[in-house]
Design an enzyme around this catalytic site. Sequence first.
Site, mmCIF file in Angstrom:
data_model
loop_
_atom_site.group_PDB
_atom_site.id
_atom_site.type_symbol
_atom_site.label_atom_id
_atom_site.label_comp_id
_atom_site.label_asym_id
_atom_site.label_seq_id
_atom_site.Cartn_x
_atom_site.Cartn_y
_atom_site.Cartn_z
ATOM 1 N N LYS A 1 0.832 -1.216 0.000
ATOM 2 C CA LYS A 1 0.000 0.000 0.000
ATOM 3 C C LYS A 1 0.865 1.263 0.000
ATOM 4 O O LYS A 1 0.646 2.162 -0.786
ATOM 5 C CB LYS A 1 -0.888 0.080 1.259
ATOM 6 C CG LYS A 1 -1.854 -1.041 1.463
ATOM 7 C CD LYS A 1 -2.771 -0.785 2.653
ATOM 8 C CE LYS A 1 -2.167 -0.624 4.005
ATOM 9 N NZ LYS A 1 -1.484 -1.534 4.780
ATOM 10 N N ARG B 1 -10.130 -0.663 8.506
ATOM 11 C CA ARG B 1 -9.607 -1.967 8.878
ATOM 12 C C ARG B 1 -10.638 -2.801 9.647
ATOM 13 O O ARG B 1 -10.354 -3.939 10.026
ATOM 14 C CB ARG B 1 -8.369 -1.797 9.753
ATOM 15 C CG ARG B 1 -7.064 -1.762 8.955
ATOM 16 C CD ARG B 1 -5.953 -1.448 9.938
ATOM 17 N NE ARG B 1 -4.694 -2.004 9.594
ATOM 18 C CZ ARG B 1 -3.677 -1.294 9.074
ATOM 19 N NH1 ARG B 1 -3.844 -0.038 8.788
ATOM 20 N NH2 ARG B 1 -2.515 -1.862 8.849
ATOM 21 N N ARG C 1 12.044 -4.933 5.294
ATOM 22 C CA ARG C 1 11.677 -3.539 5.050
ATOM 23 C C ARG C 1 12.510 -2.558 5.878
ATOM 24 O O ARG C 1 12.715 -2.768 7.071
ATOM 25 C CB ARG C 1 10.201 -3.419 5.460
ATOM 26 C CG ARG C 1 9.474 -2.283 4.925
ATOM 27 C CD ARG C 1 8.036 -2.592 4.694
ATOM 28 N NE ARG C 1 7.232 -2.870 5.873
ATOM 29 C CZ ARG C 1 5.908 -2.868 5.848
ATOM 30 N NH1 ARG C 1 5.269 -2.611 4.734
ATOM 31 N NH2 ARG C 1 5.226 -3.156 6.922
ATOM 32 N N ARG D 1 10.798 -0.934 11.128
ATOM 33 C CA ARG D 1 9.664 -0.570 11.979
ATOM 34 C C ARG D 1 9.617 -1.504 13.172
ATOM 35 O O ARG D 1 9.862 -2.696 13.034
ATOM 36 C CB ARG D 1 8.353 -0.731 11.180
ATOM 37 C CG ARG D 1 7.969 0.506 10.440
ATOM 38 C CD ARG D 1 6.835 0.271 9.494
ATOM 39 N NE ARG D 1 5.652 -0.364 10.084
ATOM 40 C CZ ARG D 1 4.494 -0.458 9.468
ATOM 41 N NH1 ARG D 1 4.360 0.059 8.252
ATOM 42 N NH2 ARG D 1 3.470 -1.050 10.033
ATOM 43 N N ARG E 1 -0.693 -8.962 13.072
ATOM 44 C CA ARG E 1 -1.270 -7.983 12.139
ATOM 45 C C ARG E 1 -1.930 -8.685 10.958
ATOM 46 O O ARG E 1 -3.015 -8.298 10.523
ATOM 47 C CB ARG E 1 -0.174 -7.024 11.641
ATOM 48 C CG ARG E 1 0.201 -6.001 12.681
ATOM 49 C CD ARG E 1 1.602 -5.455 12.483
ATOM 50 N NE ARG E 1 1.761 -4.734 11.241
ATOM 51 C CZ ARG E 1 2.930 -4.583 10.607
ATOM 52 N NH1 ARG E 1 4.032 -5.119 11.091
ATOM 53 N NH2 ARG E 1 2.988 -3.903 9.498
HETATM 54 P P1 AMP Z 1 0.228 0.330 8.769
HETATM 55 O O1 AMP Z 1 1.313 1.337 8.664
HETATM 56 O O2 AMP Z 1 -0.942 0.620 7.877
HETATM 57 O O3 AMP Z 1 0.741 -1.094 8.596
HETATM 58 O O4 AMP Z 1 -0.340 0.414 10.258
HETATM 59 C C1 AMP Z 1 0.499 0.177 11.385
HETATM 60 C C2 AMP Z 1 -0.323 -0.010 12.639
HETATM 61 O O5 AMP Z 1 -1.082 1.186 12.897
HETATM 62 C C3 AMP Z 1 -1.354 -1.125 12.606
HETATM 63 O O6 AMP Z 1 -0.802 -2.391 12.878
HETATM 64 C C4 AMP Z 1 -2.318 -0.650 13.721
HETATM 65 O O7 AMP Z 1 -1.742 -0.877 14.993
HETATM 66 C C5 AMP Z 1 -2.328 0.860 13.509
HETATM 67 N N1 AMP Z 1 -3.385 1.243 12.535
HETATM 68 C C6 AMP Z 1 -3.212 1.780 11.291
HETATM 69 N N2 AMP Z 1 -4.382 1.997 10.694
HETATM 70 C C7 AMP Z 1 -5.337 1.581 11.550
HETATM 71 C C8 AMP Z 1 -6.751 1.518 11.511
HETATM 72 N N3 AMP Z 1 -7.436 1.912 10.415
HETATM 73 N N4 AMP Z 1 -7.406 1.041 12.594
HETATM 74 C C9 AMP Z 1 -6.754 0.645 13.687
HETATM 75 N N5 AMP Z 1 -5.408 0.655 13.804
HETATM 76 C C10 AMP Z 1 -4.702 1.124 12.752
#
Ligand code: AMP
Length: 214
Positions: free
Chosen positions: A14, A86, A125, A160, A171
Site C-alpha cells: 500500500k 480496517r 523492510r 519498523r 497484524r
Molecule cells: P500500517 O502502517 O498501515 O501497517 O499500520 C500500522 C499499525 O497502525 C497497525 O498495525 C495498527 O496498529 C495501527 N493502525 C493503522 N491503521 C489503523 C486503523 N485503520 N485502525 C486501527 N489501527 C490502525
Amino acid sequence: MKSVIFIAPPAAGKGTISQKLIDLGYMHISTGDMLREEISKKSKLGLEIEDIMAKGNLVSDEIVFELIKNKLNNLKSSFILDGFPRTINQAQMLDKLLNELKIDNYEVIYLDINLEEAMHRALGRLSCEKCGAGYNKYYDQMKPKVDNICDKCGSNLIGRSDDNEESFKVRFETFVKNNAPIKEFYESKNKLHMIDATKGSEKTTEEVKEILND
Ligand code: AMP
C-alpha cells in the site's frame, strides 16, 4: 482522477504504491504514518497507542476515524486512503462521512498477498529515518546502494518496531479476521477490485492506474 481506498494485508505494498501515485497530485492519507508520527512526537495519544501498535493490535476505531475525518474534511485533491478502513465499523463510519461530503468518485482496491510473502517483505523492510524513503534488503531492486544508508539523503535506515515475526503474524491474522465483511461491503457497492500484489510494485501500480483511469 478517481480517489482510492486500499484494503490489504500488511506489507502488501500500500505504502509503496501510494508513493508512486503521489506525483499525480493525490493527497496520501496513511493512518499508520499518522499514528507513528504521534508516537515519535510522544504526544498523549502517542503514549496511549505505542504499546498497542508494537504488538500489532488495532488502535480504536474512534481514534483513527478522528484522524482521517480531519484530513477528508479539508481535501483539496483526490485522495489515497492507506490503512483505513480496517474494521467493518470503520468502513461504515467512512461511508457515512463520504456521503456527507458528497464524495463518490473513488474505487476500492484490494491488494492480495499470502502470509509467507508478506512476512518476507516485512522482515526486509527499511525506511529512511529522515526523509521516509522506503527500501528492502531482501530485494535487489529495492536495496540501498550502501547498507543501511539512504540513497536520497544519506541518513540512516531503520526498521519498523512492529515488523518483527510475532507482531507481523498478529497484524496479518487481524486483517484476515476483520476483512471478510469489509470486502462484502464494498462488493455490494460495486466498488471492489482485486489485484494480485505479488507481481512487483511496477506492475501492481500499472494495474492500479488502469482502474483509476477507467
Ligand atoms: P500500517 O502502517 O498501515 O501497517 O499500520 C500500522 C499499525 O497502525 C497497525 O498495525 C495498527 O496498529 C495501527 N493502525 C493503522 N491503521 C489503523 C486503523 N485503520 N485502525 C486501527 N489501527 C490502525
